[in-house]
Design a protein around this motif. Structure first.
Motif, PDB file in Angstrom:
ATOM      1  N   ASN A  59       0.798  -1.229   0.000  1.00 58.79           N
ATOM      2  CA  ASN A  59       0.000   0.000   0.000  1.00 58.79           C
ATOM      3  C   ASN A  59       0.826   1.274   0.000  1.00 58.79           C
ATOM      4  O   ASN A  59       0.309   2.353   0.268  1.00 58.79           O
ATOM      5  CB  ASN A  59      -1.008   0.015   1.164  1.00 58.79           C
ATOM      6  CG  ASN A  59      -1.972  -1.160   1.092  1.00 58.79           C
ATOM      7  OD1 ASN A  59      -2.217  -1.678   0.000  1.00 58.79           O
ATOM      8  ND2 ASN A  59      -2.484  -1.583   2.214  1.00 58.79           N
ATOM      9  N   THR A 103      -2.991   7.261  -1.440  1.00 58.89           N
ATOM     10  CA  THR A 103      -4.236   7.896  -0.987  1.00 58.89           C
ATOM     11  C   THR A 103      -5.331   6.828  -0.885  1.00 58.89           C
ATOM     12  O   THR A 103      -5.220   5.738  -1.465  1.00 58.89           O
ATOM     13  CB  THR A 103      -4.701   8.968  -1.984  1.00 58.89           C
ATOM     14  OG1 THR A 103      -5.020   8.330  -3.223  1.00 58.89           O
ATOM     15  CG2 THR A 103      -3.613  10.013  -2.216  1.00 58.89           C
ATOM     16  N   GLN A 104      -6.391   7.174  -0.175  1.00 58.34           N
ATOM     17  CA  GLN A 104      -7.514   6.248  -0.050  1.00 58.34           C
ATOM     18  C   GLN A 104      -8.068   5.877  -1.425  1.00 58.34           C
ATOM     19  O   GLN A 104      -8.393   4.723  -1.698  1.00 58.34           O
ATOM     20  CB  GLN A 104      -8.603   6.897   0.810  1.00 58.34           C
ATOM     21  CG  GLN A 104      -9.686   5.921   1.254  1.00 58.34           C
ATOM     22  CD  GLN A 104      -9.113   4.743   2.037  1.00 58.34           C
ATOM     23  OE1 GLN A 104      -8.203   4.923   2.853  1.00 58.34           O
ATOM     24  NE2 GLN A 104      -9.593   3.544   1.754  1.00 58.34           N
ATOM     25  N   GLU A 113      -8.431   2.197  -3.184  1.00 54.93           N
ATOM     26  CA  GLU A 113      -9.703   1.666  -3.664  1.00 54.93           C
ATOM     27  C   GLU A 113      -9.613   1.224  -5.122  1.00 54.93           C
ATOM     28  O   GLU A 113     -10.201   0.231  -5.520  1.00 54.93           O
ATOM     29  CB  GLU A 113     -10.810   2.722  -3.504  1.00 54.93           C
ATOM     30  CG  GLU A 113     -11.298   2.821  -2.062  1.00 54.93           C
ATOM     31  CD  GLU A 113     -12.124   4.081  -1.808  1.00 54.93           C
ATOM     32  OE1 GLU A 113     -12.505   4.754  -2.785  1.00 54.93           O
ATOM     33  OE2 GLU A 113     -12.361   4.379  -0.616  1.00 54.93           O
TER      34      GLU A 113
END
Ligand SMILES: [Zn+2]
Length: 165
Positions: free
Chosen positions: A9, A148-149, A153
Motif C-alpha cells: 500500500n 491515498t484512499q 480503492e
C-alpha cells in the motif's frame, strides 16, 4: 527524509533497466520520471515485487527473475485458430501484429500476437512476448509515499498524466 521501506500500500517510484540473458536492454524507466506503482497489488511481476519489499529510498539492487516468477514459461500449446471472418475489415493482419482481445470467459483483456495468416484462418500466439525469458532488472528506489484512499480503492497510482479512467 522518510524512513519508509517498500511495503504493501505504498506508492513506489522505481528506476529500472530490464535486460535479457544475452545482455540486450529491452526496457527502462524514463530518466526524468521513474515508474510509479502501488506495492502489493500485483502491478509488477511477482518475482520483482517480492525482491523490492523492504528496500529504502536510494537503495539499488540487481534482481534476476526466472520465467515462472515473470511472464511464465513459453507454452507450445498456447496457440489459437480464429476464423479470418471474425476480424473487422481493414485490419492488416500480418505475423507479429499485437492484438488485444476480451476473453469471453473472464472479461479480462488478453494480449495476443498474430503467428500466421492463411486464406481463412488466423493463428494467434497467446504467449507473452517475454514468456520463457529470464529477466534481469537493475533497480533503484527513487521515492516512497503512502497511497491515498482513492488509490487504494482503485488498486493503482493516480499520478500526473500517468493515469486515465
Ligand atoms: Zn483510478
Amino acid at each position: 527524509m522518510t524512513n519508509l521501506t517498500v511495503s504493501n500500500n505504498l506508492v513506489v517510484g522505481l528506476e529500472y533497466t530490464l535486460r535479457l540473458d544475452d545482455g540486450e536492454v529491452i526496457d527502462a524507466s524514463d530518466s526524468n520520471a521513474p515508474l510509479e506503482y502501488l506495492h502489493g497489488h500485483g502491478q509488477l511481476i511477482p518475482g520483482l515485487e517480492r525482491e523490492l519489499h523492504g528496500m529504502s529510498v536510494g537503495d539499488k539492487k540487481t534482481v534476476t527473475v526466472a520465467p515462472e516468477d515473470g511472464y511464465g514459461e513459453y507454452d507450445e500449446d498456447a496457440f489459437e485458430a480464429v476464423p479470418l471472418s471474425a476480424f473487422p475489415d481493414g485490419i492488416e493482419l500480418s505475423p507479429g501484429l499485437e492484438l488485444h482481445m476480451r476473453d469471453s470467459a473472464t472479461g479480462h483483456i488478453i494480449q495476443a500476437f498474430v503467428a500466421e495468416v492463411t486464406d481463412d484462418t488466423v493463428i494467434l500466439d497467446l504467449n507473452h512476448p517475454l514468456a520463457g525469458e529470464a529477466l534481469t532488472f537493475d533497480v533503484k528506489i527513487a521515492s516512497l509515499r503512502k497511497a491515498t484512499q482513492e488509490e487504494l480503492e482503485h488498486g493503482h497510482v493516480h499520478s500526473e498524466g500517468g493515469h486515465h479512467h
